[in-house]
Write a protein that holds these residues in place. Sequence first.
Motif, PDB file in Angstrom:
ATOM      1  N   GLU A  64     -61.951   7.107  27.633  1.00  0.00           N
ATOM      2  CA  GLU A  64     -63.322   7.029  28.145  1.00  0.00           C
ATOM      3  C   GLU A  64     -64.339   7.064  27.007  1.00  0.00           C
ATOM      4  O   GLU A  64     -65.158   6.170  26.900  1.00  0.00           O
ATOM      5  CB  GLU A  64     -63.597   8.186  29.109  1.00  0.00           C
ATOM      6  N   ARG A  74     -59.216   9.597  31.026  1.00  0.00           N
ATOM      7  CA  ARG A  74     -59.130   9.616  32.469  1.00  0.00           C
ATOM      8  C   ARG A  74     -57.699   9.299  32.857  1.00  0.00           C
ATOM      9  O   ARG A  74     -57.201   8.221  32.556  1.00  0.00           O
ATOM     10  CB  ARG A  74     -60.077   8.584  33.063  1.00  0.00           C
ATOM     11  N   THR A  80     -60.330  13.888  34.907  1.00  0.00           N
ATOM     12  CA  THR A  80     -60.581  13.753  33.467  1.00  0.00           C
ATOM     13  C   THR A  80     -59.656  14.690  32.707  1.00  0.00           C
ATOM     14  O   THR A  80     -59.129  15.652  33.266  1.00  0.00           O
ATOM     15  CB  THR A  80     -62.049  14.087  33.104  1.00  0.00           C
TER      16      THR A  80
END
Length: 163
Positions: A64, A74, A80
């Motif tokens: 990300e 991710r 996350t």
Amino acid sequence: MQRQPTLLSSCSRAATAAETRYRIDAPGFTRRSSRVIALDPHAAEIVRRLEGQRWSGGHFLVFESALPGDALLRPAAGGTALLSAELQGADAVVMLASARASAEAASVIGEACAARSIMSAGLVVPGAGPVGEVVSALRPNAMVLVVLQDAGDIPEVLSALRV
């Protein structure tokens, strides 16, 4: 000096059923804790498709953004994660990239792997334009670099890396 012929048994692939009995095929012997990280949106689509297949020890992620001393990832399944947390217990990292991959992503992941003595590989997938720039970005950040001609080869390459 007479040369000796290369025997079938000297090949890493067994050529006959009799030769296969010498292979080590114990449960868990080939298990690895691998991370496959997509570096761009095109590679992320491939990672999402791959994650649904059966793998022995692979965890599929999408890069990300870079953070100070870390990176935000991710998981393909959602949520996350931090790169530093994902690398704990990992023994191989495969960076999957297309022509649009971020050089920063390759650098952050490559440096983190090198600092932890984790084997890193880069797979460049075809299709999104010339790959010269992504190859240049991955070359100093991956111990192994493969430029694929066909995206259909990705599952076999990952299997060969014991993902």
